[in-house]
Design an enzyme around this catalytic site. Structure first.
Site, mmCIF file in Angstrom:
data_model
loop_
_atom_site.group_PDB
_atom_site.id
_atom_site.type_symbol
_atom_site.label_atom_id
_atom_site.label_comp_id
_atom_site.label_asym_id
_atom_site.label_seq_id
_atom_site.Cartn_x
_atom_site.Cartn_y
_atom_site.Cartn_z
ATOM 1 N N MET A 95 0.850 -1.191 0.000
ATOM 2 C CA MET A 95 0.000 0.000 0.000
ATOM 3 C C MET A 95 0.890 1.246 0.000
ATOM 4 O O MET A 95 0.472 2.327 0.427
ATOM 5 C CB MET A 95 -0.941 -0.021 1.202
ATOM 6 C CG MET A 95 -1.878 -1.225 1.162
ATOM 7 S SD MET A 95 -3.396 -1.001 2.087
ATOM 8 C CE MET A 95 -2.754 -0.853 3.728
ATOM 9 N N ALA A 106 4.188 3.756 0.989
ATOM 10 C CA ALA A 106 4.940 4.132 2.195
ATOM 11 C C ALA A 106 5.974 3.031 2.472
ATOM 12 O O ALA A 106 6.031 2.469 3.563
ATOM 13 C CB ALA A 106 4.008 4.365 3.382
ATOM 14 N N LEU A 107 6.763 2.761 1.450
ATOM 15 C CA LEU A 107 7.664 1.608 1.494
ATOM 16 C C LEU A 107 8.749 1.788 2.558
ATOM 17 O O LEU A 107 9.185 2.899 2.852
ATOM 18 C CB LEU A 107 8.330 1.401 0.130
ATOM 19 C CG LEU A 107 7.392 1.142 -1.049
ATOM 20 C CD1 LEU A 107 8.206 0.801 -2.303
ATOM 21 C CD2 LEU A 107 6.379 0.053 -0.758
ATOM 22 N N GLY A 134 11.175 -3.449 5.175
ATOM 23 C CA GLY A 134 10.448 -4.729 5.114
ATOM 24 C C GLY A 134 9.959 -4.998 3.689
ATOM 25 O O GLY A 134 10.086 -6.111 3.177
ATOM 26 N N HIS A 135 9.428 -3.948 3.044
ATOM 27 C CA HIS A 135 8.993 -4.115 1.650
ATOM 28 C C HIS A 135 10.198 -4.427 0.758
ATOM 29 O O HIS A 135 10.108 -5.234 -0.165
ATOM 30 C CB HIS A 135 8.338 -2.821 1.133
ATOM 31 C CG HIS A 135 7.054 -2.468 1.815
ATOM 32 N ND1 HIS A 135 6.896 -1.326 2.559
ATOM 33 C CD2 HIS A 135 5.862 -3.118 1.862
ATOM 34 C CE1 HIS A 135 5.655 -1.271 3.019
ATOM 35 N NE2 HIS A 135 5.013 -2.352 2.619
ATOM 36 N N GLN A 145 -10.133 -2.436 2.954
ATOM 37 C CA GLN A 145 -9.588 -3.126 4.127
ATOM 38 C C GLN A 145 -9.457 -2.212 5.336
ATOM 39 O O GLN A 145 -8.990 -2.621 6.383
ATOM 40 C CB GLN A 145 -8.262 -3.802 3.790
ATOM 41 C CG GLN A 145 -7.086 -2.870 3.538
ATOM 42 C CD GLN A 145 -5.870 -3.657 3.068
ATOM 43 O OE1 GLN A 145 -5.788 -4.066 1.918
ATOM 44 N NE2 GLN A 145 -4.906 -3.877 3.943
ATOM 45 N N GLY A 169 4.979 -10.380 3.917
ATOM 46 C CA GLY A 169 5.824 -10.374 5.119
ATOM 47 C C GLY A 169 5.163 -11.087 6.284
ATOM 48 O O GLY A 169 3.924 -11.094 6.418
ATOM 49 N N LYS A 202 5.229 -10.162 9.298
ATOM 50 C CA LYS A 202 4.672 -9.263 10.311
ATOM 51 C C LYS A 202 3.138 -9.349 10.302
ATOM 52 O O LYS A 202 2.506 -9.347 11.339
ATOM 53 C CB LYS A 202 5.106 -7.812 10.096
ATOM 54 C CG LYS A 202 4.599 -6.920 11.233
ATOM 55 C CD LYS A 202 5.047 -5.511 11.114
ATOM 56 C CE LYS A 202 4.242 -4.765 10.095
ATOM 57 N NZ LYS A 202 2.835 -4.533 10.503
ATOM 58 N N SER A 206 7.207 -0.919 9.824
ATOM 59 C CA SER A 206 5.807 -0.797 9.412
ATOM 60 C C SER A 206 5.613 0.595 8.826
ATOM 61 O O SER A 206 6.240 1.559 9.276
ATOM 62 C CB SER A 206 4.904 -0.960 10.649
ATOM 63 O OG SER A 206 3.621 -0.426 10.380
#
Ligand code: PAF
Length: 256
Positions: free
Chosen positions: A31, A33-34, A37-38, A62, A148, A150, A186
């Site tokens: 979504m 806002a990398l 983790g991305h 969502q 991921g 998470k 995150s």
């Protein structure tokens, strides 16, 4: 140079060429806002596929809370540079109306495991996630898609959907990437104030260190966290808290 695809029909000629040349596609759904983790997902996709597509779509269905959707961080130029730097070939970033031509009349629901934890605290969340992931898989047609750990409950539900609906894709899970103090990366972390950010590191620590879920919950509450849940399932402990008005989730394997 990375190519940005904004319309579904603009992806189709690329897909035809890719498939006719016998190449594989790896999809990293995001979504935006990398963060690191991305990038770990993009790097994993880069290693195993000929073509890497990062989708950036802030999926409205969502979000159970409209303010959460409004506040969700956006950083398009940075995202583009980061995705390119990690080796992505395409960004797929469609408009909302294009992804929901039916106005969300059709949706995917899971009836056994999606009502717990995130599903209990964010009604409708997993219907939105599963529906948009199915749409992305149908549009991009990847050989592999990367998620991921998470968002572990999300990962397991997506694996379940792929099996249940006979979708021809391999779901690849990638370990959670953490800051040196243990906080899971995150997109929402950027919403924390400096003070909130220092306090947030206690969340994964207590989740990992406290002997039971109840003790972890009590400790987090005594440290000023608003605790939505701490639960143990199949050798993992899961938690969701609010700190500094920011909702954080995490999970850790249990070692005892
Ligand atoms: O994990 C996320 O960022 C989202 O839930 C996903 C999988 C991209 C679907 O919108």
């Amino acid at each position: 140079m990375i190519s940005v695809i904004r319309r579904i029909r603009d992806w189709e000629p690329h897909l035809r060429r890719i498939l006719s040349e016998g190449l594989s596609v790896g999809l990293v759904p995001t979504m935006g806002a990398l963060h690191g983790g991305h990038l770990a997902l993009v790097r994993a996709a880069r290693k195993a596929n000929d073509i890497v597509v990062v989708s950036i779509f802030v999926n409205p269905t969502q979000f159970n809370d409209p303010n959460d959707l409004k506040r969700y961080p956006k950083s398009w130029d940075r995202d583009r540079t980061m995705a390119e730097g990690a080796g992505a070939d395409f960004i797929f970033s469609p408009a909302r109306e294009a992804m929901y031509p039916d106005g969300y009349a059709y949706r995917v629901s899971e009836s056994r495991r999606s009502g717990r934890m995130e599903g209990e605290h964010r009604p409708g969340h997993f219907d939105g996630v599963l529906t948009v992931v199915l749409k992305l898989l149908n549009i991009i047609r990847p050989a592999r898609a990367y998620f991921g750990e998470k968002d572990y409950q999300q990962l397991r539900l997506i694996q379940g959907m792929v099996q249940a609906l006979f979708i021809d894709v391999e779901i690849v899970s990638v370990a959670t990437v953490r800051e040196p103090d243990g906080l899971a990366l995150s997109s929402r972390n950027v919403l924390l104030t400096g003070e909130g950010r220092s306090r947030a590191a206690a969340f994964p620590r207590y989740l990992r260190e406290m002997p039971s879920a109840d003790q972890a919950r009590a400790r987090l509450i005594s440290e000023g966290f608003e605790v939505e849940y701490v639960e143990e399932i199949n050798g993992r402990r899961f938690g969701a808290v609010v700190v500094d008005r920011v909702r954080l989730i995490d999970n850790v394997p249990l070692s005892h």
